[in-house]
Write a protein that holds these residues in place. Structure first.
Motif, PDB file in Angstrom:
ATOM      1  N   ASP A   1       0.834  -1.209   0.000  1.00 11.07           N
ATOM      2  CA  ASP A   1       0.000   0.000   0.000  1.00 11.07           C
ATOM      3  C   ASP A   1       0.862   1.250   0.000  1.00 11.07           C
ATOM      4  OD1 ASP A   1      -2.260  -1.523  -0.041  1.00 11.07           O
ATOM      5  OD2 ASP A   1      -2.616  -1.431   2.122  1.00 11.07           O
ATOM      6  N   ALA A   2       1.913   1.264   0.855  1.00  8.83           N
ATOM      7  CA  ALA A   2       2.769   2.444   0.947  1.00  8.83           C
ATOM      8  C   ALA A   2       3.498   2.709  -0.366  1.00  8.83           C
ATOM      9  CB  ALA A   2       3.778   2.279   2.084  1.00  8.83           C
ATOM     10  N   GLY A   3       3.879   1.656  -1.059  1.00 10.89           N
ATOM     11  CA  GLY A   3       4.575   1.805  -2.328  1.00 10.89           C
ATOM     12  C   GLY A   3       3.661   2.004  -3.509  1.00 10.89           C
ATOM     13  N   GLU A   4       2.338   2.063  -3.275  1.00 13.20           N
ATOM     14  CA  GLU A   4       1.336   2.216  -4.335  1.00 13.20           C
ATOM     15  C   GLU A   4       1.599   1.200  -5.450  1.00 13.20           C
ATOM     16  OE1 GLU A   4       1.473   6.303  -5.494  1.00 13.20           O
ATOM     17  OE2 GLU A   4       0.266   6.955  -3.798  1.00 13.20           O
ATOM     18  N   LEU A   5       1.755  -0.053  -5.031  1.00 12.75           N
ATOM     19  CA  LEU A   5       2.019  -1.134  -5.978  1.00 12.75           C
ATOM     20  C   LEU A   5       0.750  -1.931  -6.230  1.00 12.75           C
ATOM     21  CD1 LEU A   5       5.405  -2.501  -4.581  1.00 12.75           C
ATOM     22  CD2 LEU A   5       5.083  -0.993  -6.537  1.00 12.75           C
TER      23      LEU A   5
ATOM     24  N   ASN B   1      -6.897  -4.673  -5.494  1.00 12.39           N
ATOM     25  CA  ASN B   1      -7.879  -3.678  -5.917  1.00 12.39           C
ATOM     26  C   ASN B   1      -7.257  -2.580  -6.776  1.00 12.39           C
ATOM     27  OD1 ASN B   1     -10.029  -4.962  -4.678  1.00 12.39           O
ATOM     28  ND2 ASN B   1      -9.761  -3.882  -2.741  1.00 12.39           N
ATOM     29  N   LEU B   2      -5.989  -2.205  -6.477  1.00 10.81           N
ATOM     30  CA  LEU B   2      -5.350  -1.162  -7.269  1.00 10.81           C
ATOM     31  C   LEU B   2      -5.164  -1.614  -8.707  1.00 10.81           C
ATOM     32  CD1 LEU B   2      -4.086   1.618  -7.335  1.00 10.81           C
ATOM     33  CD2 LEU B   2      -1.905   0.605  -6.611  1.00 10.81           C
ATOM     34  N   LEU B   3      -4.754  -2.866  -8.916  1.00 17.23           N
ATOM     35  CA  LEU B   3      -4.618  -3.388 -10.274  1.00 17.23           C
ATOM     36  C   LEU B   3      -5.958  -3.348 -10.994  1.00 17.23           C
ATOM     37  CD1 LEU B   3      -2.637  -6.256 -11.743  1.00 17.23           C
ATOM     38  CD2 LEU B   3      -5.102  -6.460 -11.867  1.00 17.23           C
ATOM     39  N   LYS B   4      -7.008  -3.767 -10.305  1.00 11.83           N
ATOM     40  CA  LYS B   4      -8.321  -3.803 -10.949  1.00 11.83           C
ATOM     41  C   LYS B   4      -8.811  -2.400 -11.284  1.00 11.83           C
ATOM     42  CE  LYS B   4      -9.509  -8.251  -8.911  1.00 11.83           C
ATOM     43  NZ  LYS B   4     -10.346  -9.024  -7.993  1.00 11.83           N
ATOM     44  N   THR B   5      -8.423  -1.409 -10.457  1.00  9.93           N
ATOM     45  CA  THR B   5      -8.777  -0.021 -10.772  1.00  9.93           C
ATOM     46  C   THR B   5      -8.064   0.429 -12.040  1.00  9.93           C
ATOM     47  OG1 THR B   5      -9.131   0.500  -8.440  1.00  9.93           O
ATOM     48  CG2 THR B   5      -8.702   2.347  -9.923  1.00  9.93           C
ATOM     49  N   TRP B   6      -6.761   0.139 -12.123  1.00  5.67           N
ATOM     50  CA  TRP B   6      -6.007   0.535 -13.318  1.00  5.67           C
ATOM     51  C   TRP B   6      -6.538  -0.131 -14.578  1.00  5.67           C
ATOM     52  CZ3 TRP B   6      -0.358  -0.074 -11.059  1.00  5.67           C
ATOM     53  CH2 TRP B   6      -0.115   0.989 -10.178  1.00  5.67           C
ATOM     54  N   PHE B   7      -6.922  -1.405 -14.482  1.00  6.43           N
ATOM     55  CA  PHE B   7      -7.373  -2.153 -15.655  1.00  6.43           C
ATOM     56  C   PHE B   7      -8.877  -2.027 -15.879  1.00  6.43           C
ATOM     57  CE2 PHE B   7      -3.201  -3.814 -15.342  1.00  6.43           C
ATOM     58  CZ  PHE B   7      -2.879  -4.392 -16.557  1.00  6.43           C
ATOM     59  N   GLY B   8      -9.572  -1.244 -15.025  1.00  2.60           N
ATOM     60  CA  GLY B   8     -10.999  -1.022 -15.210  1.00  2.60           C
ATOM     61  C   GLY B   8     -11.837  -2.246 -14.924  1.00  2.60           C
ATOM     62  N   LEU B   9     -11.441  -3.056 -13.927  1.00  6.23           N
ATOM     63  CA  LEU B   9     -12.166  -4.275 -13.584  1.00  6.23           C
ATOM     64  C   LEU B   9     -12.936  -4.064 -12.290  1.00  6.23           C
ATOM     65  CD1 LEU B   9      -9.219  -6.759 -14.159  1.00  6.23           C
ATOM     66  CD2 LEU B   9     -10.979  -6.131 -15.809  1.00  6.23           C
ATOM     67  N   SER B  10     -14.006  -4.835 -12.100  1.00  2.87           N
ATOM     68  CA  SER B  10     -14.732  -4.781 -10.837  1.00  2.87           C
ATOM     69  C   SER B  10     -13.897  -5.452  -9.760  1.00  2.87           C
ATOM     70  CB  SER B  10     -16.085  -5.481 -10.959  1.00  2.87           C
ATOM     71  OG  SER B  10     -15.901  -6.872 -11.166  1.00  2.87           O
ATOM     72  N   SER B  11     -14.127  -5.089  -8.491  1.00  5.56           N
ATOM     73  CA  SER B  11     -13.284  -5.563  -7.393  1.00  5.56           C
ATOM     74  C   SER B  11     -13.394  -7.064  -7.184  1.00  5.56           C
ATOM     75  CB  SER B  11     -13.642  -4.827  -6.096  1.00  5.56           C
ATOM     76  OG  SER B  11     -15.006  -5.045  -5.783  1.00  5.56           O
TER      77      SER B  11
END
Length: 655
Positions: free
Chosen positions: A312-316, A332-342
């Motif tokens: 989380d701290a590294g925004e990875l 969840n961050l990956l899914k946000t970048w790729f436009g996927l549901s959680s």
């Protein structure tokens, strides 16, 4: 049947036919690869769970320790065994608490890498009914005593039969004692209100830290004075006077150990023992120490929490790809970048569609290469994505590792993604700025050099050797500054693959001597030590190697204290290689920064170096130049002590 006939299928058939519940798992997500009928019945599941992860197949295990234990066995390769462990399972639609002896055995390859976990289990819930069996045994013994007494009164002629019954009773008591002695958990029988220790098996003596001779026949409080101020004696009295059992889970107690005390975590049961009249005659104690299991579980939980905080701290963004199922998932961050549901776990092709078309084939090739059997398993690439949700273009840096099975087949590709969009923009702004400034500086420097050379020619007929020497050194410094400006320009040339290495054969000893003369004439506040190893012919770009050495010397001067020694030396290294080292005794480089100092624009964020000027491209450019020569540049540093940069160059074919 020959040994060759024992194929993997026959072995699996044998395991399937085994009455012992058996299962086989693979991967850090613990995928069920095999489960025989005994194990499926124990789980209350059918064969549809094969191929699923443990948590997908048996969701009721959520919140129980089994997944973490299996993952630890997978990572460590160390077998885990436990007795009478509780497990909540759903059978016939109802949740049921049972107890099991089970073992997770890691099967590893010749490199010690786990390729599967063999799980054997045995339901031992009935063993928990041991207390009831003791009670029933006492009732049977009581009935037998009454029967024998009646027989004595009525039939004196049956004395021989009565003697046999008495002998059987004694054997029965001895049998119970043997069971207690061999029990895998600690068991003690305490008699009367003073809790006199009548029986204490080896397991409980080991937990107590006592010998049998120290406790048998003595009141519990007297035999174990270390628990006088703890709750144990209070609980024993409550059970004895109330007739109600007490169960404690994971409580801390101080136990006797090597003439002192140690902290331990235990599970315990205090069970009242009833006489034939229904009165409480004693207390049965069952004790299990779980200190190591508890500490390991807490450590695993802390490790997971620290990893999550670091991510989380590294925004990875984290990703997971399973080639066998083509499943692609992440946080969840990956899914946000790729436009996927959680909640969505997707096919890899869906994720690839988010990659911009010009990068897509390159990424597919990189993934395929990392999954090959002859691959080293490393995956590193930069690419752009644009999802259909926010339409934002992101430049991502992917860094991952492939996990292989014992046969070299790829099981999964795990890794992280970092959004470097802003970093690249900032790098480009720096490149543009330095390119502009460098072009602007080259013109006045060229004029300055021309004026200096004109002054040299005008002074050729004079006898002022001192003036000529100063002019010569001034021209060299202008050349050095021009070389620095070319370094800035070379950064952009590297990006466009336009930097060229012009190799010639030259004697490194002569270059070393020239650099020594230049450095000693321009830097007077350092104690330079140049150690020459004689003539060394090398095939390389003389100007660019000089540029690298000037940069390393300049850094040594900037980051060391006035008057401290700076040592430069060279010599043979390995077969047909030259090693050059520059050592200073300055502020050093923190260990956390040493692997990044060759990155473009990276500067150590240290209070000691904050006031030192620099753009952070010198070491980056030096590394690129040396690698274009098929060489290596390395650093060894101790904070606040010393730093050594080593350049290793192939001598090349100069015959």
């Amino acid at each position: 049947m020959s040994d060759e006939s024992f194929s993997q299928n026959l072995i699996i058939q044998a395991l399937a036919s085994s009455p012992a519940p058996t299962a086989i798992y693979s991967g850090e997500d613990i995928v069920i690869r095999f489960a025989n009928a005994g194990m499926l019945d124990l789980w209350g599941k059918d064969s549809s769970v094969i191929g699923k992860t443990l948590m997908e197949a048996i969701p009721e295990l959520e919140g129980q320790p089994f997944l973490e234990l299996l993952q630890e066995v997978w990572r460590s390769g160390e077998t885990y065994s436990v007795y009478e462990a509780p497990a909540k399972l759903i059978k016939n639609g109802e949740e049921k608490l049972d107890y099991f002896d089970y073992e997770y055995k890691a099967l590893t390859d010749e490199n010690g890498k786990t390729w599967c976990i063999l799980n054997t289990a045995l339901e031992v819930t009935s063993r928990r009914e041991f207390l009831q069996q003791i009670k029933e045994k006492e009732e049977r013994e009581h009935a037998l005593n009454e029967e024998m007494a009646a027989t004595l009164e009525e039939l004196t002629s049956t004395n021989e039969e009565l003697s046999l019954s008495i002998r059987q009773l004694a054997e029965s008591r001895e049998y119970i004692r043997t069971i207690i002695e061999q029990a895998p958990v600690g068991i003690a029988m305490l008699k009367g209100p003073n809790h006199v220790i009548e029986i204490a098996n080896p397991a409980i003596l080991n937990i107590w830290g006592r010998k049998e001779s120290e406790v048998i026949g003595r009141p519990h409080q007297e035999a174990r004075p270390e628990i006088r101020d703890q709750f144990v004696n209070q609980w024993l009295s409550e059970v004895f006077h109330s007739g109600k059992p007490r169960i404690n889970s994971e409580f801390t107690v101080k136990l006797y150990h090597n003439d002192g005390l140690r902290d331990a975590i235990v599970n315990s049961i205090y069970q009242p023992i009833f006489s034939d009249r229904g009165d409480v005659s004693g207390v049965l104690v069952i004790l299990e120490e779980i200190t190591q299991q508890f500490l390991q579980r807490r450590k695993n939980a802390n490790d997971q929490q620290m990893l999550a905080l670091a991510i989380d701290a590294g925004e990875l963004a984290t990703f997971y790809y399973q080639p066998a199922t083509n499943l692609f998932s992440g946080n969840n961050l990956l899914k946000t970048w790729f436009g996927l549901s959680s909640e969505e776990n997707i096919d890899l092709s869906v994720a690839l569609d988010v990659i911009v078309p010009e990068d897509r084939e390159r990424v597919i090739e990189a993934i395929s290469n990392s999954l090959r059997k002859d691959s080293d398993g490393h995956y590193f690439i930069e690419y752009k994505i644009q999802n259909n949700t926010d339409q934002k273009v992101r430049l991502l840096q992917a860094n991952g590792r492939v996990f292989f099975d014992n046969d070299g087949n790829a099981l999964s590709l795990n890794g992280t993604l970092r959004d470097i969009t802003e970093q690249k923009k900032e790098d480009q702004r720096k490149d543009d700025f330095m390119g502009m400034v460098s072009h602007e500086l080259k013109t006045p420097l060229t004029s300055l050099k021309a004026y200096l050379q004109m002054m040299q020619r005008m002074g050729e007929n004079t006898d002022s050797s001192r003036q000529q020497n100063m002019l010569e050194k001034s021209v060299k410094q202008v050349d050095y500054m021009n070389s620095m400006i070319n370094g800035f320009l070379n950064v952009s040339r590297l990006d466009s693959a336009q930097m060229h290495i012009e190799k010639t054969v030259f004697d490194f000893e002569l270059l070393f001597a020239e650099i020594e003369d230049e450095v000693l004439s321009t830097t007077t506040n350092r104690n330079f030590v140049f150690k020459s190893a004689g003539q060394k012919l090398i095939l390389a770009d003389r100007g660019k190697i000089s540029q690298v050495l000037h940069n390393l010397i300049g850094n040594a001067v900037k980051y060391s204290v006035s008057g401290t020694p700076i040592i430069l030396e060279y010599g043979d290294f390995g077969i047909n290689e030259l090693k050059i080292t520059v050592t200073d005794h300055g502020i050093g480089i923190p260990e956390a920064d040493q692997h990044r100092i060759f990155d473009r624009y990276y500067r150590v964020k240290d209070a000691n170096s904050r006031s030192i000027a620099g753009f952070g491209i010198g070491l980056y450019l030096s590394k690129e130049i040396i690698e274009l020569h098929k060489g290596k540049i390395l650093v060894e540093s101790v904070k606040d002590s010393s730093t050594t940069f080593s350049v290793i160059l192939p001598l090349g074919d100069h015959s």
